[in-house]
Design a protein around this motif. Structure first.
Motif, mmCIF file in Angstrom:
data_model
loop_
_atom_site.group_PDB
_atom_site.id
_atom_site.type_symbol
_atom_site.label_atom_id
_atom_site.label_comp_id
_atom_site.label_asym_id
_atom_site.label_seq_id
_atom_site.Cartn_x
_atom_site.Cartn_y
_atom_site.Cartn_z
ATOM 1 N N ALA A 74 0.829 -1.208 0.000
ATOM 2 C CA ALA A 74 0.000 0.000 0.000
ATOM 3 C C ALA A 74 0.863 1.258 0.000
ATOM 4 N N VAL A 75 1.906 1.267 0.809
ATOM 5 C CA VAL A 75 2.805 2.431 0.861
ATOM 6 C C VAL A 75 3.501 2.616 -0.485
ATOM 7 N N MET A 76 3.935 1.518 -1.095
ATOM 8 C CA MET A 76 4.589 1.622 -2.402
ATOM 9 C C MET A 76 3.626 2.167 -3.454
ATOM 10 N N ALA A 77 2.378 1.711 -3.426
ATOM 11 C CA ALA A 77 1.375 2.217 -4.365
ATOM 12 C C ALA A 77 1.113 3.701 -4.128
ATOM 13 N N LEU A 78 1.066 4.103 -2.861
ATOM 14 C CA LEU A 78 0.861 5.514 -2.544
ATOM 15 C C LEU A 78 2.030 6.356 -3.050
ATOM 16 N N LEU A 79 3.255 5.876 -2.844
ATOM 17 C CA LEU A 79 4.433 6.618 -3.317
ATOM 18 C C LEU A 79 4.414 6.796 -4.832
ATOM 19 N N GLN A 80 3.951 5.775 -5.547
ATOM 20 C CA GLN A 80 3.866 5.901 -7.004
ATOM 21 C C GLN A 80 2.905 7.012 -7.397
ATOM 22 N N ARG A 81 1.857 7.198 -6.608
ATOM 23 C CA ARG A 81 0.825 8.191 -6.932
ATOM 24 C C ARG A 81 1.243 9.612 -6.567
ATOM 25 N N ILE A 82 1.996 9.773 -5.457
ATOM 26 C CA ILE A 82 2.213 11.127 -4.938
ATOM 27 C C ILE A 82 3.655 11.620 -5.017
ATOM 28 N N SER A 83 4.545 10.819 -5.591
ATOM 29 C CA SER A 83 5.947 11.253 -5.664
ATOM 30 C C SER A 83 6.378 11.436 -7.117
ATOM 31 N N ASN A 84 7.579 11.943 -7.278
ATOM 32 C CA ASN A 84 8.155 12.098 -8.608
ATOM 33 C C ASN A 84 8.960 10.861 -9.019
ATOM 34 N N LEU A 85 8.631 9.707 -8.436
ATOM 35 C CA LEU A 85 9.229 8.430 -8.830
ATOM 36 C C LEU A 85 8.189 7.612 -9.578
ATOM 37 N N ASP A 86 8.646 6.834 -10.562
ATOM 38 C CA ASP A 86 7.699 5.951 -11.252
ATOM 39 C C ASP A 86 7.695 4.585 -10.559
ATOM 40 N N GLY A 87 6.860 3.694 -11.049
ATOM 41 C CA GLY A 87 6.668 2.401 -10.413
ATOM 42 C C GLY A 87 7.926 1.570 -10.289
ATOM 43 N N ILE A 88 8.713 1.495 -11.330
ATOM 44 C CA ILE A 88 9.931 0.675 -11.300
ATOM 45 C C ILE A 88 10.953 1.264 -10.327
ATOM 46 N N GLU A 89 10.955 2.601 -10.212
ATOM 47 C CA GLU A 89 11.867 3.243 -9.266
ATOM 48 C C GLU A 89 11.432 2.964 -7.834
ATOM 49 N N VAL A 90 10.136 3.049 -7.553
ATOM 50 C CA VAL A 90 9.633 2.755 -6.212
ATOM 51 C C VAL A 90 9.935 1.301 -5.845
ATOM 52 N N GLU A 91 9.747 0.380 -6.770
ATOM 53 C CA GLU A 91 9.995 -1.039 -6.502
ATOM 54 C C GLU A 91 11.458 -1.332 -6.185
ATOM 55 N N ASN A 92 12.352 -0.477 -6.633
ATOM 56 C CA ASN A 92 13.784 -0.715 -6.441
ATOM 57 C C ASN A 92 14.425 0.229 -5.439
ATOM 58 N N LEU A 93 13.612 0.914 -4.629
ATOM 59 C CA LEU A 93 14.146 1.759 -3.568
ATOM 60 C C LEU A 93 14.906 0.928 -2.548
ATOM 61 N N ASP A 94 15.953 1.496 -1.990
ATOM 62 C CA ASP A 94 16.636 0.897 -0.856
ATOM 63 C C ASP A 94 15.664 0.879 0.322
ATOM 64 N N LYS A 95 15.763 -0.116 1.181
ATOM 65 C CA LYS A 95 14.803 -0.261 2.277
ATOM 66 C C LYS A 95 14.803 0.944 3.209
ATOM 67 N N ASP A 96 15.958 1.557 3.449
ATOM 68 C CA ASP A 96 16.008 2.717 4.335
ATOM 69 C C ASP A 96 15.297 3.920 3.719
ATOM 70 N N ASP A 97 15.490 4.137 2.427
ATOM 71 C CA ASP A 97 14.791 5.223 1.744
ATOM 72 C C ASP A 97 13.291 4.952 1.700
ATOM 73 N N LEU A 98 12.906 3.698 1.483
ATOM 74 C CA LEU A 98 11.490 3.344 1.479
ATOM 75 C C LEU A 98 10.860 3.634 2.838
ATOM 76 N N GLU A 99 11.570 3.311 3.900
ATOM 77 C CA GLU A 99 11.038 3.547 5.238
ATOM 78 C C GLU A 99 10.812 5.040 5.494
ATOM 79 N N VAL A 100 11.793 5.865 5.147
ATOM 80 C CA VAL A 100 11.657 7.309 5.359
ATOM 81 C C VAL A 100 10.516 7.865 4.520
#
Length: 104
Positions: free
Chosen positions: A59-85
């Motif tokens: 759900a958080v990854m889907a939300l990030l795809q909608r509200i950030s300047n990252l696309d889906g493939i970029e969100v899927e490949n985020l480092d875990k620490d960056d994803l957490e923040v």
């Protein structure tokens, strides 16, 4: 655009691909230090939590795809620490439940 916040990536976003002969190649999609900008979510964006049920990370990854300047493939490949923040910044108090007002 109403900005929710920003985060500078601490790690690059790297896509690992495998060639036909089995060699792993790394492609940097975004460098460390790239500024991720999050806009304030709208109600329609928050519906991703309904769509993913108890699968919080999805759900958080889907939300990030909608509200950030990252696309889906970029969100899927985020480092875990960056994803957490970014996830904490994006979801805010949402994961604790919506405020409904005072009790009667």
């Amino acid at each position: 655009m109403r900005t929710l916040g920003t985060h500078m990536l601490t790690q690059p976003i790297v896509l690992d691909t495998r060639t036909a002969d089995g060699e792993v190649r790394e492609e940097e999609l975004k460098p460390a230090g790239f500024c991720v900008v999050l806009r304030r979510p709208k109600a329609k964006d928050m519906k991703v939590f309904d769509d993913h049920g108890d699968r919080g990370i999805a759900a958080v990854m889907a939300l990030l795809q909608r509200i950030s300047n990252l696309d889906g493939i970029e969100v899927e490949n985020l480092d875990k620490d960056d994803l957490e923040v970014l996830g904490n910044l994006a979801s805010g108090e949402r994961l604790n439940g919506l405020k409904t007002g005072e009790t009667a």
